[in-house]
Design a protein around this motif. Structure first.
Motif, PDB file in Angstrom:
ATOM      1  N   TRP A   1      -1.284 -11.882  -3.282  1.00  0.00           N
ATOM      2  CA  TRP A   1      -1.579 -11.296  -1.974  1.00  0.00           C
ATOM      3  C   TRP A   1      -0.344 -11.251  -1.065  1.00  0.00           C
ATOM      4  O   TRP A   1      -0.408 -10.704   0.018  1.00  0.00           O
ATOM      5  CB  TRP A   1      -2.703 -12.064  -1.293  1.00  0.00           C
ATOM      6  CG  TRP A   1      -2.449 -13.541  -1.106  1.00  0.00           C
ATOM      7  CD1 TRP A   1      -1.725 -14.135  -0.116  1.00  0.00           C
ATOM      8  CD2 TRP A   1      -2.930 -14.593  -1.946  1.00  0.00           C
ATOM      9  NE1 TRP A   1      -1.718 -15.495  -0.277  1.00  0.00           N
ATOM     10  CE2 TRP A   1      -2.459 -15.816  -1.392  1.00  0.00           C
ATOM     11  CE3 TRP A   1      -3.718 -14.626  -3.106  1.00  0.00           C
ATOM     12  CZ2 TRP A   1      -2.737 -17.046  -1.960  1.00  0.00           C
ATOM     13  CZ3 TRP A   1      -3.991 -15.859  -3.659  1.00  0.00           C
ATOM     14  CH2 TRP A   1      -3.514 -17.049  -3.103  1.00  0.00           C
ATOM     15  N   HIS A   2       0.758 -11.846  -1.524  1.00  0.00           N
ATOM     16  CA  HIS A   2       2.013 -11.744  -0.791  1.00  0.00           C
ATOM     17  C   HIS A   2       2.856 -10.556  -1.248  1.00  0.00           C
ATOM     18  O   HIS A   2       3.887 -10.284  -0.629  1.00  0.00           O
ATOM     19  CB  HIS A   2       2.835 -13.022  -0.958  1.00  0.00           C
ATOM     20  CG  HIS A   2       2.211 -14.216  -0.288  1.00  0.00           C
ATOM     21  ND1 HIS A   2       2.497 -15.513  -0.663  1.00  0.00           N
ATOM     22  CD2 HIS A   2       1.307 -14.315   0.716  1.00  0.00           C
ATOM     23  CE1 HIS A   2       1.813 -16.357   0.093  1.00  0.00           C
ATOM     24  NE2 HIS A   2       1.086 -15.649   0.932  1.00  0.00           N
TER      25      HIS A   2
ATOM     26  N   THR B   1       4.325  -6.885  -1.833  1.00  0.00           N
ATOM     27  CA  THR B   1       4.458  -5.761  -0.908  1.00  0.00           C
ATOM     28  C   THR B   1       3.438  -4.673  -1.199  1.00  0.00           C
ATOM     29  O   THR B   1       2.834  -4.101  -0.280  1.00  0.00           O
ATOM     30  CB  THR B   1       5.881  -5.187  -1.000  1.00  0.00           C
ATOM     31  OG1 THR B   1       6.829  -6.223  -0.723  1.00  0.00           O
ATOM     32  CG2 THR B   1       6.064  -4.054  -0.006  1.00  0.00           C
TER      33      THR B   1
ATOM     34  N   ARG C   1      -0.034  -5.554   0.191  1.00  0.00           N
ATOM     35  CA  ARG C   1      -0.089  -5.444   1.652  1.00  0.00           C
ATOM     36  C   ARG C   1      -0.090  -3.993   2.100  1.00  0.00           C
ATOM     37  O   ARG C   1      -0.863  -3.600   2.974  1.00  0.00           O
ATOM     38  CB  ARG C   1       1.098  -6.185   2.270  1.00  0.00           C
ATOM     39  CG  ARG C   1       1.002  -7.705   2.141  1.00  0.00           C
ATOM     40  CD  ARG C   1       2.144  -8.370   2.874  1.00  0.00           C
ATOM     41  NE  ARG C   1       2.012  -9.817   2.885  1.00  0.00           N
ATOM     42  CZ  ARG C   1       2.855 -10.641   3.507  1.00  0.00           C
ATOM     43  NH1 ARG C   1       3.892 -10.144   4.155  1.00  0.00           N
ATOM     44  NH2 ARG C   1       2.656 -11.946   3.469  1.00  0.00           N
ATOM     45  N   TYR C   2       0.794  -3.194   1.506  1.00  0.00           N
ATOM     46  CA  TYR C   2       0.837  -1.781   1.876  1.00  0.00           C
ATOM     47  C   TYR C   2      -0.475  -1.078   1.529  1.00  0.00           C
ATOM     48  O   TYR C   2      -0.974  -0.249   2.290  1.00  0.00           O
ATOM     49  CB  TYR C   2       2.002  -1.077   1.167  1.00  0.00           C
ATOM     50  CG  TYR C   2       3.344  -1.309   1.812  1.00  0.00           C
ATOM     51  CD1 TYR C   2       3.440  -1.678   3.149  1.00  0.00           C
ATOM     52  CD2 TYR C   2       4.520  -1.166   1.095  1.00  0.00           C
ATOM     53  CE1 TYR C   2       4.668  -1.891   3.742  1.00  0.00           C
ATOM     54  CE2 TYR C   2       5.758  -1.376   1.680  1.00  0.00           C
ATOM     55  CZ  TYR C   2       5.823  -1.736   3.008  1.00  0.00           C
ATOM     56  OH  TYR C   2       7.044  -1.952   3.591  1.00  0.00           O
TER      57      TYR C   2
ATOM     58  N   ALA D   1      -3.511  -2.395   1.342  1.00  0.00           N
ATOM     59  CA  ALA D   1      -4.560  -2.790   2.287  1.00  0.00           C
ATOM     60  C   ALA D   1      -4.361  -2.129   3.636  1.00  0.00           C
ATOM     61  O   ALA D   1      -5.328  -1.672   4.269  1.00  0.00           O
ATOM     62  CB  ALA D   1      -4.565  -4.307   2.442  1.00  0.00           C
ATOM     63  N   LEU D   2      -3.116  -2.037   4.077  1.00  0.00           N
ATOM     64  CA  LEU D   2      -2.841  -1.416   5.377  1.00  0.00           C
ATOM     65  C   LEU D   2      -3.148   0.074   5.354  1.00  0.00           C
ATOM     66  O   LEU D   2      -3.759   0.616   6.295  1.00  0.00           O
ATOM     67  CB  LEU D   2      -1.374  -1.650   5.745  1.00  0.00           C
ATOM     68  CG  LEU D   2      -0.932  -1.162   7.119  1.00  0.00           C
ATOM     69  CD1 LEU D   2      -1.715  -1.870   8.215  1.00  0.00           C
ATOM     70  CD2 LEU D   2       0.568  -1.400   7.306  1.00  0.00           C
TER      71      LEU D   2
ATOM     72  N   PHE E   1       5.666  -9.281  11.032  1.00  0.00           N
ATOM     73  CA  PHE E   1       5.854  -9.051   9.600  1.00  0.00           C
ATOM     74  C   PHE E   1       7.090  -8.229   9.243  1.00  0.00           C
ATOM     75  O   PHE E   1       7.411  -8.097   8.065  1.00  0.00           O
ATOM     76  CB  PHE E   1       4.606  -8.367   9.020  1.00  0.00           C
ATOM     77  CG  PHE E   1       3.373  -9.224   9.120  1.00  0.00           C
ATOM     78  CD1 PHE E   1       3.193 -10.305   8.278  1.00  0.00           C
ATOM     79  CD2 PHE E   1       2.398  -8.957  10.068  1.00  0.00           C
ATOM     80  CE1 PHE E   1       2.068 -11.098   8.372  1.00  0.00           C
ATOM     81  CE2 PHE E   1       1.259  -9.741  10.166  1.00  0.00           C
ATOM     82  CZ  PHE E   1       1.094 -10.820   9.316  1.00  0.00           C
TER      83      PHE E   1
END
Length: 439
Positions: free
Chosen positions: A28-29, A31, A34-35, A37-38, A157
């Motif tokens: 979950w760390h 990239t 994260r991208y 999910a965003l 972030f």
């Protein structure tokens, strides 16, 4: 505690080599996660806000509002990109900021404002007062908080890209531009629907009046409010990490000022027949001029920091003597890119632009460290930037040397009173000057 040395490593020294391998964290760390999910969050927000705006304006009104809301967007984006020319942030930050403002922040504002206004109207049994209170109190708090969330996320972030006031102004301004874009679609689409019912056309229509007020007179209104929040976060970024209270107070002060200015602007219609024009002329225009001056002054301060910090890398062998002068001058930067474009094409110009951006980031990194604001990853980040500069030097240096002939300052030289290469000096003119970078 960050490790900061006033003397940078020399090329070829182990400390100046290629950055080492950074171990990967948990899934979950990563990239990509994260991208993903965003992007999913923003896409979902966009679909919902699209449906809500279309429901309120109708399909035809939505299309008219969309067309009329577009013109100020490229102009505002270009203005903020111009402001960010010294140390340009990555496009992904700007895309995120605009998308957050246009989708997530707009969705939060529509839902929260509608709910709060209905609740006040039900509690007080006075819809008129509820609308006034919602516009002057609820809307500024909700909207500025929603827009500030984008600034906060980049601050937390993307700290490498958020180093000062200019970065805060740019992120906040682009976020507010996206928010205003969606809001303008809603207002203009609703105005068009009203004109369709009343039969008004031309300059006397509600659509024309709304376009004049929101697009012609005040396209900068929302960016102006939220830029205050960005300045607050920019000041917070300038404080050392250990100054937690000061950083929080700086960010909150900027947010409160943004809410206050927004409230005054929204409440201008309640100040009498000419309240709008009085607030516009006596409050908004001076505030816009002051913030414009601050932006230009801050940019000049950044260029001066580049000229002052980079010479240490000249002494260490990373840069040539003329590069600090070129990189600390917008004219010199432009000349270098144009030279590379003429001789190496567009890829060459982009390579020089990347070199300039990396060198500027290096100067700002050292500027912060020299003032006690070095982060824990200072040494790693310095090595990364130096490595990238060393890799791009063969393409960039000819262009920078060409620009140095035009922008490097003259060096005073004492002319002796005895013959020098057949030319006699005089006591009346003991000094002359020349540019060592001119052939």
């Amino acid at each position: 505690m960050a490790t900061y040395s006033p003397y940078p490593p020399h090329p070829g020294h182990p400390a100046g080599g290629v950055p080492g391998h950074v171990p990967r964290g948990r899934w979950w760390h990563r990239t990509g996660v994260r991208y993903g999910a965003l992007i999913a969050l923003l896409a979902l927000s966009g679909l919902v806000i699209l449906a809500l705006v279309r429901q309120q304006t109708g399909t035809e009104g939505f299309l008219v509002g969309l067309g009329l809301a577009v013109p100020p967007v490229p102009l505002l984006i270009a203005a903020f990109r111009w402001l960010d020319r010294v140390d340009p942030g990555p496009w992904r930050n700007l895309l995120f900021s605009f998308a957050w403002g246009a989708c997530a922040a707009a969705l939060i504002a529509i839902v929260a404002n509608s709910f709060a206004t209905r609740w006040i109207a039900t509690a007080t049994a006075d819809p008129t007062s509820a609308d006034t209170l919602g516009a002057t109190v609820i809307a500024p708090i909700v909207e500025e908080s929603a827009k500030a969330a984008a600034v906060l996320l980049v601050f937390l972030f993307r700290r490498r890209d958020f180093t000062g006031i200019v970065d805060g102004m740019v992120i906040a301004g682009v976020t507010a531009t996206g928010f205003a874009f969606t809001e303008n679609i809603l207002y203009l689409g609703t105005a068009f629907g009203t004109d369709q019912l009343t039969g008004d056309r031309g300059f006397t229509s509600v659509t024309a009046a709304t376009f004049f007020v929101r697009i012609v007179m005040s396209p900068f209104a929302h960016p102006l409010f939220t830029v205050l929040t960005g300045i607050g976060f920019g000041l917070a970024a300038r404080f050392p990490d250990r100054r937690h209270v000061r950083r929080v107070l700086a960010a909150l002060t900027g947010l409160l000022l943004a809410m206050g200015m927004h409230a005054v602007w929204n409440g201008s219609s309640t100040f009498g027949q000419y309240g709008f024009f009085e607030v516009y002329g006596l409050f908004m225009v001076p505030a816009f001029g002051l913030l414009t001056w601050l932006a230009v002054w801050t940019r000049q301060h950044e260029l001066r920091a580049v000229r002052e910090e980079l010479p240490v890398y000249v002494l260490a062998g990373w840069l040539t003597p003329g590069e600090p002068f070129v990189l600390g001058s917008m004219r010199g930067r432009r000349l270098a890119r144009e030279y590379a474009g003429r001789h190496l094409g567009r890829p060459g110009a982009r390579s020089v632009a990347r070199y300039q951006a990396r060198a500027t980031s290096l100067a700002f990194l050292r500027h912060r460290a020299a003032r006690g604001r070095a982060r824990a990853d200072f040494a790693v980040r310095e090595r990364e930037l130096l490595h990238e500069l060393w890799q791009g030097r063969e393409v960039a240096r000819p262009a920078l040397e060409y620009a140095a002939r035009a922008v490097a300052p003259p060096v005073p030289v004492v002319v002796p009173p005895w013959p020098v290469y057949g030319v006699y000096g005089t006591a009346a003119a003991p000094q002359s000057a020349y540019n060592p970078y001119r052939s």
